[in-house]
Scaffold this motif. Structure first.
Motif, short mmCIF file in Angstrom:
data_model
loop_
_atom_site.label_atom_id
_atom_site.label_comp_id
_atom_site.label_asym_id
_atom_site.label_seq_id
_atom_site.Cartn_x
_atom_site.Cartn_y
_atom_site.Cartn_z
N VAL A 91 -10.69 0.21 11.39
CA VAL A 91 -10.43 -0.28 9.83
C VAL A 91 -9.34 -1.35 9.99
O VAL A 91 -8.39 -0.90 10.24
CB VAL A 91 -10.36 0.65 8.98
N PRO A 92 -9.62 -2.57 9.60
CA PRO A 92 -8.46 -3.50 9.93
C PRO A 92 -7.42 -3.47 8.84
O PRO A 92 -6.42 -4.07 8.99
CB PRO A 92 -9.20 -4.98 9.70
N PHE A 93 -7.82 -3.04 7.77
CA PHE A 93 -6.71 -2.92 6.40
C PHE A 93 -7.08 -1.76 5.60
O PHE A 93 -8.16 -1.31 5.62
CB PHE A 93 -7.01 -3.94 5.53
N LYS A 109 -7.53 8.77 -3.74
CA LYS A 109 -6.89 9.50 -4.85
C LYS A 109 -5.57 8.90 -5.05
O LYS A 109 -5.23 9.22 -6.36
CB LYS A 109 -6.66 11.20 -4.05
N VAL A 110 -5.09 8.22 -4.38
CA VAL A 110 -3.74 7.69 -4.31
C VAL A 110 -3.88 6.71 -5.68
O VAL A 110 -3.03 6.62 -6.64
CB VAL A 110 -2.97 7.22 -3.05
N VAL A 111 -4.94 5.73 -5.38
CA VAL A 111 -5.15 4.80 -6.47
C VAL A 111 -5.63 5.55 -7.63
O VAL A 111 -4.92 4.95 -8.90
CB VAL A 111 -6.22 3.76 -5.96
N ALA A 224 1.64 1.00 -8.29
CA ALA A 224 2.43 0.91 -7.10
C ALA A 224 3.50 1.90 -6.92
O ALA A 224 3.79 2.28 -5.74
CB ALA A 224 3.18 -0.52 -7.15
N GLY A 225 3.99 2.63 -8.09
CA GLY A 225 4.89 3.72 -7.99
C GLY A 225 4.39 4.77 -7.21
O GLY A 225 5.08 5.61 -6.44
N GLU A 244 -0.63 -2.48 2.31
CA GLU A 244 -2.10 -3.09 2.44
C GLU A 244 -2.79 -2.55 1.13
O GLU A 244 -3.47 -3.27 0.49
CB GLU A 244 -2.75 -2.70 3.64
N LEU A 245 -2.71 -1.20 0.70
CA LEU A 245 -3.31 -0.82 -0.45
C LEU A 245 -2.95 -1.40 -1.58
O LEU A 245 -3.54 -1.58 -2.66
CB LEU A 245 -2.87 0.72 -0.52
#
Length: 419
Positions: A91-93, A109-111, A224-225, A244-245
């Motif tokens: 996976v490149p990113f 889940k993070v997003v 982003a937090g 990257e995310l």
């Protein structure tokens, strides 16, 4: 349906797209639309569904199989163990659209923690305030180029707010995002890319890395937090993955919605009565937006890789092949939507469209995209009585893109309603 090697011998080997006798006016379908002949691809899709529902296309890296019928696309989207979302071996990113399994679940889940109804609700007033100012100026000027005047400023301001990233110079973000998309497409989607795309993209990566550090110190509730805490506090992400995310959420959060809202003017051109209806019945905007997503959604293709031989529509796709599930073609398949599939119908039951994907990879940002589009198309009919443009002169469609289609630029002249 999977097939045995004995069955495979009985299925026909598909000819290449360029070997077929395409109808007059339709150039052979290609993996990358470098000439712009696929900017308005719906006649291609119609012919593919009827004659070659699995279309084999030659590419320098490897063959690609395009699947165009609704039932087959749905099956591919619903069987991720056979149709793998992770096309690249490495996976490149750290983009959720490139991952499968536990890695995808973790990233998602993070997003998702930042795209709750509460988070969307916090930006609702911002969206309306920004959109109102943009539409008022647009109406007073008698029209403008819709991407620059309306769609990009709104989506940039919105995703900046929900992500927690300052809304810096639009020109700088334009350069960054164009380069990131080009680099991403070159590395993972067989596209040619742009000169210096990786080097320019790294500037955005460094910028967002600094933003993540700041938002972590502030214990921000912005998306982003959450990403910063997943990196620095929970150890779920590495620093590189976190950056990257953050890049993915930022770019995906404005680019496709910008295209979606631009495509609406193509609908208004063909159906000018809709401006009057939405002005008189603003509650119909939800139906308008859903039909717009079905009819002219910006994401046209979902790349997959099959892990074993598979039969689709009577054709064999060999194990390990790259497949592109044609979401936009499925969204106009007459076998599913009926004989009026190629007509915009605001009163249509749009349940089951693939405008935001399907299954485990369905778009997390769809509530935000719907909010922006609903807000914009409540305001436009309330301020604009009619619009006009010359498609041969004023319209520029995307080309060279491996995943999305739609309006790149469109100059529109409008008559404002009396206030």
């Amino acid at each position: 349906m999977t097939i045995t090697s004995e069955d495979a011998a009985k299925t026909r080997k598909l000819p290449y797209s360029h070997e077929l006798d395409w109808p007059e006016g339709l150039a052979p379908w290609t993996v990358i639309d470098e000439t712009g002949t696929q900017g308005e691809p719906y006649e291609h899709f119609k012919w593919m569904r009827r004659h070659h529902p699995v279309l084999r296309v030659h590419h320098a890296q490897e063959d690609v199989y395009f699947v165009s019928r609704y039932a087959d696309v749905r099956k591919g989207m619903r069987t991720p163990k056979l149709f793998r979302n992770q096309v690249n071996e490495q996976v490149p990113f750290a983009f959720p659209t490139l991952m499968d399994g536990s890695a995808h679940t973790t990233i998602r889940k993070v997003v998702a923690a930042g795209f709750t109804p509460k988070a969307i609700g916090l930006v609702t007033d911002r969206v309306r305030d920004v959109a109102t100012g943009l539409v008022d100026e647009f109406a007073e000027r008698g029209g403008a180029e819709v991407t620059e005047a309306l769609n990009r400023p709104l989506t940039m301001a919105t995703i900046s707010g929900i992500l927690g990233v300052p809304y810096a110079e639009v020109e700088q973000f334009d350069t960054w995002t164009e380069s990131v998309w080009a680099w991403f497409a070159r590395v993972s989607r067989m596209a040619p890319g742009l000169p210096g795309d990786e080097e320019i993209s790294q500037d955005l990566f460094r910028y967002l890395g600094e933003i993540l550090e700041r938002l972590h110190k502030e214990n921000s509730d912005a998306v982003a937090g959450h990403i910063a805490r997943a990196w620095k506090d929970e150890g779920i992400l590495t620093q590189q993955q976190a950056v990257e995310l953050c890049v993915f959420v930022f770019i995906a959060g404005f680019d496709t919605t910008t295209r979606l809202m631009g495509n609406a003017y193509l609908v208004f051109k063909d159906h000018p009565e809709l401006l009057g209806r939405l002005n008189e019945h603003p509650q119909d905007v939800d139906k308008f937006v859903e039909e717009l997503i079905r009819f002219r959604g910006p994401v046209h293709k979902a790349p997959r890789r099959v892990i074993q031989d598979v039969e689709v529509a009577g054709a064999r796709i060999p194990a390990g092949s790259v497949v592109r599930l044609m979401l936009a073609s499925a969204n106009r398949d007459e076998e599913h939507w009926g004989p009026s599939a190629a007509t915009f119908d605001i009163d249509r039951n749009t349940e089951g469209h693939f405008g935001f994907g399907h299954g485990v990879h369905q778009c997390l940002g769809s509530p935000l995209a719907r909010l922006e589009a609903r807000t914009m198309f409540q305001l436009i009919p309330a301020r604009i009585e009619s619009l006009d443009f010359d498609a041969t002169r004023d319209l520029e469609l995307l080309k060279g893109n491996s995943l999305t289609n739609g309006v790149a630029r469109l100059d529109v002249r409008v008559t404002a309603r009396e206030r």
